[in-house]
Design an enzyme around this catalytic site. Structure first.
Site, PDB file in Angstrom:
ATOM      1  N   TYR A  14      43.200 -10.941 -20.335  1.00 54.65           N
ATOM      2  CA  TYR A  14      41.926 -11.319 -19.711  1.00 54.65           C
ATOM      3  C   TYR A  14      40.782 -11.089 -20.711  1.00 54.65           C
ATOM      4  CZ  TYR A  14      37.949 -11.055 -16.548  1.00 54.65           C
ATOM      5  OH  TYR A  14      36.741 -11.243 -15.948  1.00 54.65           O
TER       6      TYR A  14
ATOM      7  N   ASP B 237      48.181  -4.699 -15.442  1.00 55.82           N
ATOM      8  CA  ASP B 237      47.121  -5.359 -14.680  1.00 55.82           C
ATOM      9  C   ASP B 237      47.808  -6.294 -13.684  1.00 55.82           C
ATOM     10  OD1 ASP B 237      45.120  -7.060 -13.709  1.00 55.82           O
ATOM     11  OD2 ASP B 237      43.949  -6.923 -15.565  1.00 55.82           O
TER      12      ASP B 237
ATOM     13  N   LYS C 228      39.505 -10.150  -6.734  1.00 55.47           N
ATOM     14  CA  LYS C 228      40.318 -11.369  -6.648  1.00 55.47           C
ATOM     15  C   LYS C 228      41.120 -11.386  -5.337  1.00 55.47           C
ATOM     16  CE  LYS C 228      38.443 -11.749 -10.694  1.00 55.47           C
ATOM     17  NZ  LYS C 228      39.060 -11.329 -11.928  1.00 55.47           N
TER      18      LYS C 228
ATOM     19  N   ARG D  67      29.391  10.552  -4.717  1.00 59.20           N
ATOM     20  CA  ARG D  67      29.976  10.170  -6.010  1.00 59.20           C
ATOM     21  C   ARG D  67      31.376  10.762  -6.133  1.00 59.20           C
ATOM     22  NH1 ARG D  67      29.029  13.302 -10.051  1.00 59.20           N
ATOM     23  NH2 ARG D  67      26.772  13.374  -9.814  1.00 59.20           N
TER      24      ARG D  67
HETATM   25  C1  LIG Z   1      38.758 -10.574 -13.096  1.00 60.78           C
HETATM   26  C2  LIG Z   1      39.789  -9.821 -13.843  1.00 60.78           C
HETATM   27  C3  LIG Z   1      39.507  -8.575 -14.424  1.00 60.78           C
HETATM   28  C4  LIG Z   1      38.132  -7.966 -14.392  1.00 60.78           C
HETATM   29  O1  LIG Z   1      37.715  -7.653 -13.107  1.00 60.78           O
HETATM   30  P1  LIG Z   1      36.180  -7.649 -12.620  1.00 60.78           P
HETATM   31  O2  LIG Z   1      36.306  -7.291 -11.181  1.00 60.78           O
HETATM   32  O3  LIG Z   1      35.633  -9.017 -12.869  1.00 60.78           O
HETATM   33  O4  LIG Z   1      35.456  -6.624 -13.425  1.00 60.78           O
HETATM   34  C5  LIG Z   1      40.549  -7.914 -15.067  1.00 60.78           C
HETATM   35  N1  LIG Z   1      41.782  -8.454 -15.161  1.00 60.78           N
HETATM   36  C6  LIG Z   1      42.070  -9.657 -14.626  1.00 60.78           C
HETATM   37  C7  LIG Z   1      43.452 -10.213 -14.771  1.00 60.78           C
HETATM   38  C8  LIG Z   1      41.090 -10.383 -13.964  1.00 60.78           C
HETATM   39  O5  LIG Z   1      41.389 -11.593 -13.443  1.00 60.78           O
END
Ligand SMILES: *Cc1c(COP(=O)(O)O)cnc(C)c1O
Length: 383
Positions: free
Chosen positions: A101, A172, A197, A49
């Protein structure tokens, strides 16, 4: 030693470095616990962890690519966003985009409702509104390009405004990845990713990361991730690093495909608007070109004919799959109003400019001719 170029870091960081058998690929370390070398003496690892070699190598690679002091790899993108917000206290305000998001919107709204901190949602493109909201704020959260309308925010200017107001900035960077945008070099204090992604890129891992520009901002995040156990699993880190090896070539080719798709869409009479900053006449083109090293593989467009046209379109399309998420090697189409942005409610969607005829595309690695043929078939179905 000369500094390595980003694509070299992505392809090779940690290769042939830490295995007694000379393995080229850093091995998967699943052990939850590690032998002490002796009384009060660890090998550097004691419990998974707190630290794990696969997670650490992914964190190190991401930190190098974003040019940060270090990173924390988390179980999901949302865990990364939550970790980045973890240093806020009850009286603190975070300023966030009104079109962020959906999961981030829900997290911010729910934590504010519980009294963990305050949140002000603003149109981040409206400089006067942003300035006003930043008075007394502790944190500015940015997402650029925005989802799904691909609006671009001037990161340098927003960081400047925030820092003058005494606020730190989180960006982000999920939509572009460090291959195409490096917010820390434009003044941001933190970058968050959904590595689910583009970074993993194969739609088979959910993960996230926070990268901090400075060591003193990183240490409390590492400590809090250990305290709450919000960490990513070793196997997920192994898979994500495997995906990251090819990030630069994937995103470059996906961008070429996206440009072909955007050009095609713009020529269709049934398309009211195409949102892709790579188009020279897109309102965000110049700004995107100035702070990004590419335009990426995400775009959206507005169909004439509203919901019936959308239904016929998604029924006819074959190569694009109707699905949420993005950034994988396969092309996806999403209908934000009923999918990614359904939870926002019709009123908030209208305010953010997300209409019923809007479709979002994540363009993959297929042959561009096949993608255009597929779109031709879908447009024929609604003609
Ligand atoms: C998918 C996404 C998230 C969240 O991520 P997860 O891996 O699904 O928890 C946050 N910000 C953006 C821009 C995203 O496309």
């Amino acid at each position: 030693m000369t500094t390595k170029k980003p694509a070299t870091i992505a392809a090779t960081n940690g290769v042939a470095q830490w295995d007694r058998y000379g393995a080229i690929v850093p091995p998967l370390q699943l052990s939850s616990t590690y032998a002490f070398e002796g009384y009060d003496k660890t090998s550097g690892y004691d419990y998974s962890r707190s630290a794990n070699p696969n997670r650490d190598l992914l964190a190190e690679t991401l930190a190098k690519l974003e040019e940060g002091a270090g990173a924390v790899v988390t179980a999901s993108g949302m865990a990364a966003v939550d970790l980045a917000l973890s240093q806020l206290g009850q009286g603190d305000t975070v300023v966030a985009p009104h079109d962020c998001y959906g999961g981030t919107y829900r997290l911010l709204a729910e934590r504010a409702r519980r009294g963990d901190f305050r949140v002000a949602f603003v149109d981040q493109g409206d400089v006067a509104a942003l300035k006003a909201a930043l008075k007394g704020a502790a944190l500015l959260f940015l997402e650029t390009p925005s989802n799904p309308l691909m609006r671009v925010t001037d990161i340098r200017r927003a960081c400047d405004l925030a820092h003058r107001a005494g606020a730190k900035v989180i960006v982000d960077n999920t939509f572009l990845s460090p291959a195409l945008q490096r917010p820390l070099t434009l003044g941001a204090d933190f970058v968050v990713h959904s590595t689910t992604k583009f970074i993993n890129g194969h739609s088979d891992v959910v993960g996230g990361a926070v990268i901090a520009a400075r060591e003193d901002d990183l240490a409390p995040l590492i400590a809090w991730a250990n305290t709450t156990g919000t960490i990513g699993a070793p196997f997920d880190a192994y898979m994500t690093l495997r995906g990251l090896r090819t990030l630069f070539v994937r995103i470059a080719q996906q961008e070429r495909n996206a440009a072909a798709v955007a050009g095609f869409l713009r020529a269709q009479p049934q398309v009211k608007a195409v949102h892709y900053p790579g188009l020279p006449d897109d309102p965000a083109h110049a700004l995107a070109a100035s702070q990004q090293s590419g335009f990426g593989a995400m775009l959206s467009f507005e169909l004439e004919g509203g919901i019936p046209a959308v239904q016929a379109f998604v029924a006819a399309i074959r190569i694009f799959t109707l699905a949420e998420s993005l950034g994988g090697v396969e092309s996806l189409v999403a209908h934000p109003a009923t999918m990614t942005h359904a939870a926002m409610g019709a009123e908030a969607r209208a305010a953010a400019g997300i209409g019923d005829g809007l479709l979002r595309l994540s363009v993959g690695l297929e042959d561009a001719d096949d993608l255009l043929d597929d779109l031709r078939r879908a447009f024929a179905a609604i003609a």
